[in-house]
Write an enzyme that holds these catalytic residues in place. Structure first.
Site, PDB file in Angstrom:
ATOM      1  N   ASP A   1      30.631  -5.337  -1.167  1.00 25.77           N
ATOM      2  CA  ASP A   1      30.266  -5.163   0.244  1.00 25.77           C
ATOM      3  C   ASP A   1      31.130  -4.106   0.935  1.00 25.77           C
ATOM      4  O   ASP A   1      32.217  -3.760   0.469  1.00 25.77           O
ATOM      5  CB  ASP A   1      30.444  -6.485   1.006  1.00 25.77           C
ATOM      6  CG  ASP A   1      29.379  -7.503   0.663  1.00 25.77           C
ATOM      7  OD1 ASP A   1      28.590  -7.266  -0.270  1.00 25.77           O
ATOM      8  OD2 ASP A   1      29.347  -8.557   1.323  1.00 25.77           O
TER       9      ASP A   1
ATOM     10  N   HIS B   1      34.446  -6.570  -2.614  1.00 24.35           N
ATOM     11  CA  HIS B   1      34.318  -5.563  -1.565  1.00 24.35           C
ATOM     12  C   HIS B   1      34.754  -4.198  -2.093  1.00 24.35           C
ATOM     13  O   HIS B   1      35.561  -4.111  -3.024  1.00 24.35           O
ATOM     14  CB  HIS B   1      35.145  -5.944  -0.333  1.00 24.35           C
ATOM     15  CG  HIS B   1      34.666  -7.203   0.329  1.00 24.35           C
ATOM     16  ND1 HIS B   1      34.955  -8.459  -0.161  1.00 24.35           N
ATOM     17  CD2 HIS B   1      33.898  -7.392   1.445  1.00 24.35           C
ATOM     18  CE1 HIS B   1      34.387  -9.377   0.612  1.00 24.35           C
ATOM     19  NE2 HIS B   1      33.754  -8.756   1.599  1.00 24.35           N
TER      20      HIS B   1
END
Length: 429
Positions: A245, A390
């Site tokens: 992400d 992430h």
């Protein structure tokens, strides 16, 4: 003689008054008659339209619509075919199908188990219904959606039923109706439901933060079970997906792509539209490497706290930003913070996005050590897991952990695949 003249005068006056009144009536009568005719016609027209609208509402409450006896609460496609025969047209829509019967002016949506979840009526009489009259008669809709140059008035009825009026933007009247049973959408009751709990922990979270996270995890898993376009994990196969992400950035994302390419495995990048516009070369690098480029909204705002229009703008703006770079709009969305509710899921669906969350959270944003990232996965990994990491500029520990994680998963014979393969959903529009 005086009396006679006085009587004559009175008669003359009366005659004049009557004559003038008659002249006046002749001038005004046509105008009054037109008004009377209009006022006499309007109630009849309004009554006719009100009767139609009330009939639609009564039928919708029991799962039916105009022009058929099909019921979205209990009918099956085999019953429709037995009565009406084979459809004139059959289309795939998501994981469901739609059968169109031109002569009946009806289209029927059914799931893999053959259960009817949607009945659409294209009756000619619907052209009598205007948006203003609908709102005046049955009240404001629960939702107003704007999709593909159409405005959709949605009324949420009992037993998961939605009554929808579809109004093209270039028209002032209803084009067709939809009676939708959300509980039946895309449900195959012949198959076991395989939904995992969300795993992963951090010793850096406070007790209250950890409690809140666990509450959210339970709620979102329950929510995903009820919404066919929201995914927590994939099927019960020895496959997992690695997802990243918050990128792209100018360092970490490229390093992650290089590692994935080195090990010849596919990743899934949920990019922010605003970041994609800043680092388009990184987006191209991910896409050209065969990795999935998906959406994480445009500004990373909590969509559940936004209006319908704001949610739609976040999704559309991110989609267009990515499309301007790779030539394709994503069809997979991860909501910021995973926050998702009925409105967000509905708007994502109308925008043709699957919402993909996760079943393992590495918590690389909290306890950032590479060892914790790897252990959060390997101590919890199951068939079909979707693993959250992430790729923003602060996640250097994720870069360090990734090679060890890939090797550990491969040692345990897990196939690392992209989300299109894992979930059998389309990656792009």
């Amino acid at each position: 003689m005086f009396k006679l003249n006085k009587s004559v005068n009175i008669m003359v006056v009366v005659f004049c008054v009557l004559f003038l009144s008659a002249c006046q009536l002749q001038r005004t009568a046509p105008e009054e008659s037109l008004e009377q005719r209009e006022s006499a016609l309007q109630p009849k027209e309004a009554d006719s339209t009100s009767i139609l609208l009330n009939e639609i509402l009564e039928l919708a409450n029991i799962g039916m619509t105009l022009g058929s006896q099909i019921n979205v609460l209990e009918s099956k496609m085999e019953q429709v075919k037995a009565e009406w025969g084979e459809p004139d047209k059959l289309d795939q829509a998501g994981k469901g199908s739609y059968a169109t019967y031109d002569g009946k002016r009806v289209a029927v949506g059914f799931n893999e188990a053959g259960e009817i979840f949607d009945v659409r009526s294209y009756a000619n009489s619907l052209s009598e219904l205007t948006p203003a009259f609908i709102k005046e008669t049955i009240g404001q809709p629960d939702q107003v959606r704007n999709v593909n140059n159409e405005e959709i008035y949605v009324y949420e009825l009992n037993q998961m039923i939605e009554l929808k009026f579809i109004i093209p933007n270039n028209s002032k009247a209803v084009h067709h109706l939809s009676i939708l049973n959300q509980d039946r959408v895309n449900v195959d009751k012949t198959k076991e439901v395989y939904v995992l709990d969300i795993k992963g922990q951090s010793n850096q979270l406070t007790a209250s933060a950890w409690e809140s996270m666990n509450v959210w995890r339970k709620q979102i898993v329950a929510f995903a079970k009820e919404h066919e376009n929201v995914y927590i994990n994939g099927p019960n196969k020895k496959q997992v997906a690695l997802t990243f992400d918050d990128g792209p950035d100018d360092n970490v994302t490229s390093a992650i792509i290089d590692i994935l390419d080195k090990y010849r495995v596919k990743g899934n990048f949920f990019f922010l539209g605003s970041n994609a516009e800043t680092y388009p070369d990184v987006v191209i690098k991910a896409y050209d490497g065969g990795h999935i480029v998906a959406s994480h909204s445009y500004n990373h705002v909590e969509l559940t706290k936004r209006s319908q229009e704001e949610i739609q703008t976040e999704i559309e703006q991110a989609g267009q930003a990515i499309k301007s770079i790779i030539g394709k709009e994503p069809a997979i969305l991860r909501t910021p913070y995973g926050e998702t509710n009925k409105q967000v899921a509905a708007i994502a669906k109308q925008e043709e996005y699957s919402i993909v969350l996760w079943s393992i959270d590495t918590l690389d944003w909290s306890q950032k050590e590479a060892s914790n990232i790897v252990s959060n996965v390997m101590q919890n990994v199951r068939n079909g897991d979707i693993i959250l990491m992430h790729s923003d500029s602060e996640k250097t520990a994720t870069v360090k952990a990734l090679p060890k994680l890939i090797e550990a998963l491969q040692k345990e014979k897990f196939e690392i695949v992209d989300l299109e393969t894992l979930l059998n959903v389309k990656a792009y529009q």
